[in-house]
Design a protein around this motif. Structure first.
Motif, PDB file in Angstrom:
ATOM      1  N   GLN A  19       0.797  -1.129   0.180  1.00 19.26           N
ATOM      2  CA  GLN A  19       0.150   0.161  -0.255  1.00 19.26           C
ATOM      3  C   GLN A  19       0.989   1.305   0.303  1.00 19.26           C
ATOM      4  OE1 GLN A  19      -3.157   0.023  -0.622  1.00 19.26           O
ATOM      5  NE2 GLN A  19      -3.344  -2.018  -0.783  1.00 19.26           N
ATOM      6  N   VAL A 105      -9.518   9.172  -4.949  1.00 21.88           N
ATOM      7  CA  VAL A 105     -10.076   8.308  -4.759  1.00 21.88           C
ATOM      8  C   VAL A 105      -9.205   7.022  -4.468  1.00 21.88           C
ATOM      9  CG1 VAL A 105     -11.570   6.369  -5.537  1.00 21.88           C
ATOM     10  CG2 VAL A 105     -12.247   8.829  -5.949  1.00 21.88           C
ATOM     11  N   ASP A 106      -8.133   6.910  -5.265  1.00 23.99           N
ATOM     12  CA  ASP A 106      -6.879   5.715  -5.050  1.00 23.99           C
ATOM     13  C   ASP A 106      -6.526   6.106  -3.751  1.00 23.99           C
ATOM     14  OD1 ASP A 106      -7.904   4.470  -7.181  1.00 23.99           O
ATOM     15  OD2 ASP A 106      -5.900   5.029  -8.356  1.00 23.99           O
ATOM     16  N   GLU A 109      -8.606   5.201  -0.765  1.00 23.16           N
ATOM     17  CA  GLU A 109      -8.594   3.860  -0.637  1.00 23.16           C
ATOM     18  C   GLU A 109      -7.480   2.998  -0.043  1.00 23.16           C
ATOM     19  OE1 GLU A 109      -9.667   2.382  -4.508  1.00 23.16           O
ATOM     20  OE2 GLU A 109     -11.541   2.637  -4.335  1.00 23.16           O
ATOM     21  N   THR A 110      -6.186   3.777  -0.508  1.00 24.27           N
ATOM     22  CA  THR A 110      -5.035   3.394  -0.225  1.00 24.27           C
ATOM     23  C   THR A 110      -4.746   3.568   1.316  1.00 24.27           C
ATOM     24  OG1 THR A 110      -4.062   3.631  -2.337  1.00 24.27           O
ATOM     25  CG2 THR A 110      -2.379   3.457  -0.433  1.00 24.27           C
ATOM     26  N   ARG A 112      -7.089   3.795   3.653  1.00 27.53           N
ATOM     27  CA  ARG A 112      -7.916   3.092   4.303  1.00 27.53           C
ATOM     28  C   ARG A 112      -7.282   1.730   4.562  1.00 27.53           C
ATOM     29  NH1 ARG A 112     -12.833   5.142   1.293  1.00 27.53           N
ATOM     30  NH2 ARG A 112     -13.373   6.867   2.645  1.00 27.53           N
ATOM     31  N   ALA A 113      -6.834   1.060   3.305  1.00 30.27           N
ATOM     32  CA  ALA A 113      -6.176  -0.295   3.417  1.00 30.27           C
ATOM     33  C   ALA A 113      -4.834  -0.335   4.507  1.00 30.27           C
ATOM     34  CB  ALA A 113      -5.629  -0.710   1.887  1.00 30.27           C
ATOM     35  N   ASN A 116      -6.142  -0.177   7.938  1.00 28.86           N
ATOM     36  CA  ASN A 116      -6.664  -1.618   8.294  1.00 28.86           C
ATOM     37  C   ASN A 116      -5.738  -2.433   8.742  1.00 28.86           C
ATOM     38  OD1 ASN A 116      -9.466  -0.465   7.643  1.00 28.86           O
ATOM     39  ND2 ASN A 116      -9.521  -1.468   5.680  1.00 28.86           N
TER      40      ASN A 116
END
Length: 136
Positions: A19, A105-106, A109-110, A112-113, A116
């Motif tokens: 990521q 957006v990427d 998302e990155t 968030r990943a 996580n």
């Protein structure tokens, strides 16, 4: 993969590394949005990492690594701008075709990943600590 089985810490660590590469390519894409040059060949092209997933036979856990980084997206945009110092002999410039909305957006998302996987590591650490406390 061979040898010792992978731990959840190794799996989450590899995912975080992947990521991080994704975040760096996204940041590079955003930094080059709107960049112009005098030819389509030298214009910046959007970069994207290609992930590879593998199953560790010893643990049954899946890991992810960056296999390669590729150029993706549309071709540079040709624009007539004879006043631009980057213009070619015909007065054209070539602008990097970076989709800033998609890149943002990427990036979200990155992030968030990545977060996580940080939480996976924190949870696993707490479980190990709690297990060790049970033995006291």
């Amino acid at each position: 993969m061979s040898g010792q089985p992978l731990t959840v810490f190794q799996v989450a660590g590899r995912a975080m590394t992947a990521q991080l590469v994704r975040m760096n390519t996204t940041a590079s894409n955003l930094a080059n949005a709107g960049a112009v040059t005098n030819s389509a060949e030298t214009a910046y092209k959007t970069m994207k990492p290609v992930f590879r997933t593998q199953i560790d036979r010893a643990s049954g856990l899946a890991t992810v690594d960056v296999e390669k980084i590729v150029q993706a997206g549309d071709a540079p945009t040709k624009r007539y701008d004879p006043a631009n110092p980057q213009a070619d002999k015909d007065g054209n410039v070539f602008e990097a075709a970076v989709d800033e909305s998609r890149e943002l957006v990427d990036m979200m998302e990155t992030a968030r990943a990545y977060q996580n996987n940080v939480e996976v590591m924190q949870t696993a650490k707490q479980l190990v600590v709690d297990t060790l406390k049970m033995g006291r």
